[in-house]
Design a protein around this motif. Structure first.
Motif, PDB file in Angstrom:
ATOM      1  N   LEU A  87       0.858  -1.321   0.011  1.00 19.61           N
ATOM      2  CA  LEU A  87      -0.105   0.076  -0.050  1.00 19.61           C
ATOM      3  C   LEU A  87       0.701   1.399  -0.229  1.00 19.61           C
ATOM      4  O   LEU A  87       0.456   2.191  -0.513  1.00 19.61           O
ATOM      5  CB  LEU A  87      -1.071  -0.004   1.079  1.00 19.61           C
ATOM      6  N   LEU A  90       1.879   1.975  -3.456  1.00 19.66           N
ATOM      7  CA  LEU A  90       0.752   2.350  -4.263  1.00 19.66           C
ATOM      8  C   LEU A  90       0.787   4.022  -4.050  1.00 19.66           C
ATOM      9  O   LEU A  90       0.481   4.869  -4.952  1.00 19.66           O
ATOM     10  CB  LEU A  90      -0.594   1.801  -4.148  1.00 19.66           C
ATOM     11  N   ARG A  91       0.543   4.445  -2.784  1.00 17.85           N
ATOM     12  CA  ARG A  91       0.490   5.561  -2.487  1.00 17.85           C
ATOM     13  C   ARG A  91       1.570   6.622  -3.066  1.00 17.85           C
ATOM     14  O   ARG A  91       1.539   7.793  -3.211  1.00 17.85           O
ATOM     15  CB  ARG A  91       0.295   5.805  -0.950  1.00 17.85           C
ATOM     16  N   THR A  93       3.013   6.157  -5.641  1.00 20.33           N
ATOM     17  CA  THR A  93       2.892   6.323  -7.137  1.00 20.33           C
ATOM     18  C   THR A  93       1.643   7.317  -7.269  1.00 20.33           C
ATOM     19  O   THR A  93       1.698   8.202  -8.148  1.00 20.33           O
ATOM     20  CB  THR A  93       2.263   4.921  -7.871  1.00 20.33           C
ATOM     21  N   GLU A  94       0.858   7.631  -6.207  1.00 17.97           N
ATOM     22  CA  GLU A  94      -0.502   8.353  -6.120  1.00 17.97           C
ATOM     23  C   GLU A  94       0.373   9.873  -6.067  1.00 17.97           C
ATOM     24  O   GLU A  94      -0.117  10.751  -6.700  1.00 17.97           O
ATOM     25  CB  GLU A  94      -1.115   8.018  -5.191  1.00 17.97           C
ATOM     26  N   THR A 253       3.161  -0.313 -11.397  1.00 21.89           N
ATOM     27  CA  THR A 253       2.359  -0.571 -10.162  1.00 21.89           C
ATOM     28  C   THR A 253       2.135  -1.913 -10.009  1.00 21.89           C
ATOM     29  O   THR A 253       2.107  -2.310  -8.623  1.00 21.89           O
ATOM     30  CB  THR A 253       1.050   0.473 -10.263  1.00 21.89           C
ATOM     31  N   SER A 254       1.518  -2.738 -10.933  1.00 16.40           N
ATOM     32  CA  SER A 254       1.381  -4.106 -10.460  1.00 16.40           C
ATOM     33  C   SER A 254       2.449  -5.079 -10.210  1.00 16.40           C
ATOM     34  O   SER A 254       2.299  -5.836  -9.300  1.00 16.40           O
ATOM     35  CB  SER A 254       0.704  -4.584 -11.940  1.00 16.40           C
ATOM     36  N   MET A 257       3.542  -4.211  -6.739  1.00 22.51           N
ATOM     37  CA  MET A 257       2.709  -4.838  -5.747  1.00 22.51           C
ATOM     38  C   MET A 257       3.158  -6.260  -5.578  1.00 22.51           C
ATOM     39  O   MET A 257       3.413  -6.715  -4.332  1.00 22.51           O
ATOM     40  CB  MET A 257       1.310  -5.018  -6.386  1.00 22.51           C
ATOM     41  N   GLN A 321      -2.974   8.217 -11.927  1.00 22.00           N
ATOM     42  CA  GLN A 321      -3.100   7.656 -10.553  1.00 22.00           C
ATOM     43  C   GLN A 321      -3.606   8.656  -9.629  1.00 22.00           C
ATOM     44  O   GLN A 321      -4.451   8.014  -8.622  1.00 22.00           O
ATOM     45  CB  GLN A 321      -1.635   7.295 -10.348  1.00 22.00           C
ATOM     46  N   PHE A 392      -7.811   4.278  -7.968  1.00 22.73           N
ATOM     47  CA  PHE A 392      -7.762   4.993  -6.588  1.00 22.73           C
ATOM     48  C   PHE A 392      -9.222   5.716  -6.527  1.00 22.73           C
ATOM     49  O   PHE A 392      -9.008   7.024  -6.161  1.00 22.73           O
ATOM     50  CB  PHE A 392      -6.633   5.888  -6.452  1.00 22.73           C
ATOM     51  N   TYR A 448      -7.040  -4.687  -1.682  1.00 19.78           N
ATOM     52  CA  TYR A 448      -6.636  -3.621  -2.681  1.00 19.78           C
ATOM     53  C   TYR A 448      -7.495  -3.187  -3.818  1.00 19.78           C
ATOM     54  O   TYR A 448      -7.492  -2.336  -4.214  1.00 19.78           O
ATOM     55  CB  TYR A 448      -5.200  -4.313  -3.110  1.00 19.78           C
ATOM     56  N   THR A 452      -8.924   0.443  -4.990  1.00 21.57           N
ATOM     57  CA  THR A 452      -8.390   0.871  -6.382  1.00 21.57           C
ATOM     58  C   THR A 452     -10.006   1.218  -6.986  1.00 21.57           C
ATOM     59  O   THR A 452     -10.280   2.194  -7.700  1.00 21.57           O
ATOM     60  CB  THR A 452      -8.084  -0.293  -7.165  1.00 21.57           C
TER      61      THR A 452
END
Length: 496
Positions: A87, A90-91, A93-94, A253-254, A257, A321, A392, A448, A452
């Protein structure tokens, strides 16, 4: 009071025969609490600065502060860092997307050009509260997790061959199916087909299920990696999984993860034995991911024939994103609000498994509820027809239906729930309770999916809660069986 650990004997026996000082919970809480307090103050100053003197620089300050928080979490609460590293990734990348947006990037899906608004400094404050809440929960559970992870590799050793064969069979069957799909329909990487277009084109529930649940394999690959004699085979399976993902158009991103989830059991075994955090290795892995995946993504976007067009498309993709948070913050920022119709429809779907489908939810709540307000009807229709959409959307959805106060309350509940699920996943893997760990791994994948898509049934839907109940029962049954076995062995030992 002391826990097992130390450094006098060889590493293979060190964990079970020596002791390391036990750090009280209050001491650990002061360490990570102080770290979060500093970052919260700095984030609040950045949010104020973004209002007083609007500039894209504040979005990059938010990115830097979030990265600093991740490093601080790694130092003060490494268990939380490891359990939440997917997580956190992911954040990050955001926030990278946020910097691009507030610097003026054009968001092609919503048709909006970004500008400095301070949206991502406010998002930083929300995420700091989330991760602080999660850290309190994980740190309370860490002494027990540390005890079971300290000698986990020796517990996994007798089952190493079974884990290896199970992973090999699953990967082989998946590869045969995927290769057949690729031969008949083209491989997204080679044919430069967008993965969502490919998914809609083939309309295969098997393919969709595989791409959704690949992450469930990652913690088992990590456990296999920790078993002496199986590290090379685990590495082969991991590379194989990543290669198949890239071949079928999966992006940075994938892949991040998968690697993040793989690192959870590996990292927990490492820190449970009181070994230093390999920050250099973590940085090297992150750099390797960038070096490998960015060129692969550019190639998928046609860089070999038109690099400029591929780079422009990649830049637009990066902006996606964080686009929903940006537009929702811009239009719907409020301290308190309540869309009771959306919330009511959302709650009712939790107990109706047949209703837990994006196309059936429509625009009443969740993903398409958000998209409807920022997307032209044609794109929305295509997305709904294909069952996909923007990424997201959870936090934009919560902001639009509940305001900041409701968002913070729900976010904190999700932090506690997520931390509990990750604690149970880690515990069952460490104990070698593989069936229960598969169930908790499936729950993790669902969580997750919720972040998303914005559909809350991914957290509290009846299917997920039943999975949780079965997983908890299997965990209890496994512990009871192990306890009974230990008593029998102790009784036999006394008779001898």
């Amino acid at each position: 009071m002391a826990l097992v650990g130390g450094d006098r004997l060889p590493s293979a026996r060190r964990a079970s025969t020596t002791r390391a000082p036990f750090t009280p919970y209050a001491t650990r809480a002061r360490a990570f609490g102080g770290m979060f307090a500093i970052h919260f103050v700095l984030a609040a100053l950045a949010a104020f600065g973004a209002i007083a003197a609007p500039s894209a620089a504040w979005a990059y300050v938010a990115l830097a502060l979030f990265g600093s928080m991740c490093f601080g979490l790694l130092r003060t609460s490494p268990a939380t860092f490891l359990l939440f590293v997917p997580l956190l990734a992911l954040r990050i990348t955001e926030f990278i997307s946020g910097g691009a947006i507030e610097a003026g990037a054009f968001m092609i899906e919503s048709g909006v050009t970004g500008r400095p608004t301070g949206a991502f400094t406010r998002l930083l404050l929300i995420y700091l509260v989330f991760f602080l809440t999660a850290t309190f929960v994980v740190e309370a559970a860490w002494p027990r997790l540390k005890a079971v992870f300290r000698d986990a590799p020796s517990r996994w050793q007798p089952q190493g061959r079974l884990i290896w064969l199970a992973l090999l069979i699953v990967m082989s069957l998946a590869t045969l199916y995927l290769v057949r799909l690729g031969i008949n329909n083209g491989f997204p990487l080679i044919s430069r087909i967008d993965r969502f277009v490919f998914l809609q084109k083939i309309d295969s529930p098997i393919y969709s299920a595989w791409m959704t649940n690949r992450t469930v394999l990652a913690p088992f690959i990590g456990a296999l990696f920790c078993i002496p004699g199986y590290r090379g085979r685990a590495g082969l399976i991991l590379i194989w999984l990543l290669a198949m993902s890239v071949l079928f158009g999966e992006k940075f991103t994938s892949l991040l993860m998968i690697l993040s989830i793989f690192s959870i059991p590996v990292g927990l075994v490492h820190i449970a034995n009181d070994r230093p955090i390999p920050t250099g290795a973590i940085g090297g892995i992150a750099l390797a991911i960038v070096v490998v995946t960015v060129p692969a993504v550019l190639i998928a976007y046609g860089a070999l024939t038109n690099f400029d067009a591929a780079a422009q498309r990649y830049g637009q993709r990066v902006a996606l994103q964080g686009q929903l948070w940006f537009v929702a913050d811009d239009k719907y920022l409020a301290l308190a609000r309540l869309d009771d119709r959306a919330v009511g429809a959302d709650l009712s779907s939790w107990v109706k498994p047949g209703e837990q489908d994006a196309t059936k939810a429509g625009t009443r709540f969740g993903l398409y509820y958000v998209m409807q307000r920022f997307t032209n009807s044609r794109l929305l229709g295509w997305a709904m027809e294909g069952g996909n959409g923007f990424v997201f959307s959870l936090y934009p959805y919560l902001l639009m239906t509940m305001g900041i106060i409701g968002l913070l309350c729900v976010s904190s509940i999700l932090a506690v729930f997520h931390a509990f699920v990750m604690r149970m996943l880690a515990q069952t893997i460490a104990e070698g309770n593989w069936i229960a760990s598969v169930l908790f791994g499936r729950m993790m994948s669902s969580l997750y999916g919720g972040y998303t898509t914005g559909f809350m049934w991914n957290f509290f839907g009846i299917k997920n809660l039943v999975t949780l109940a079965v997983g908890l029962f299997l965990t209890w049954e496994g512990q009871r069986r192990d306890s009974r076995t230990r008593r029998v062995m102790q009784a036999l030992a006394r008779r001898r």
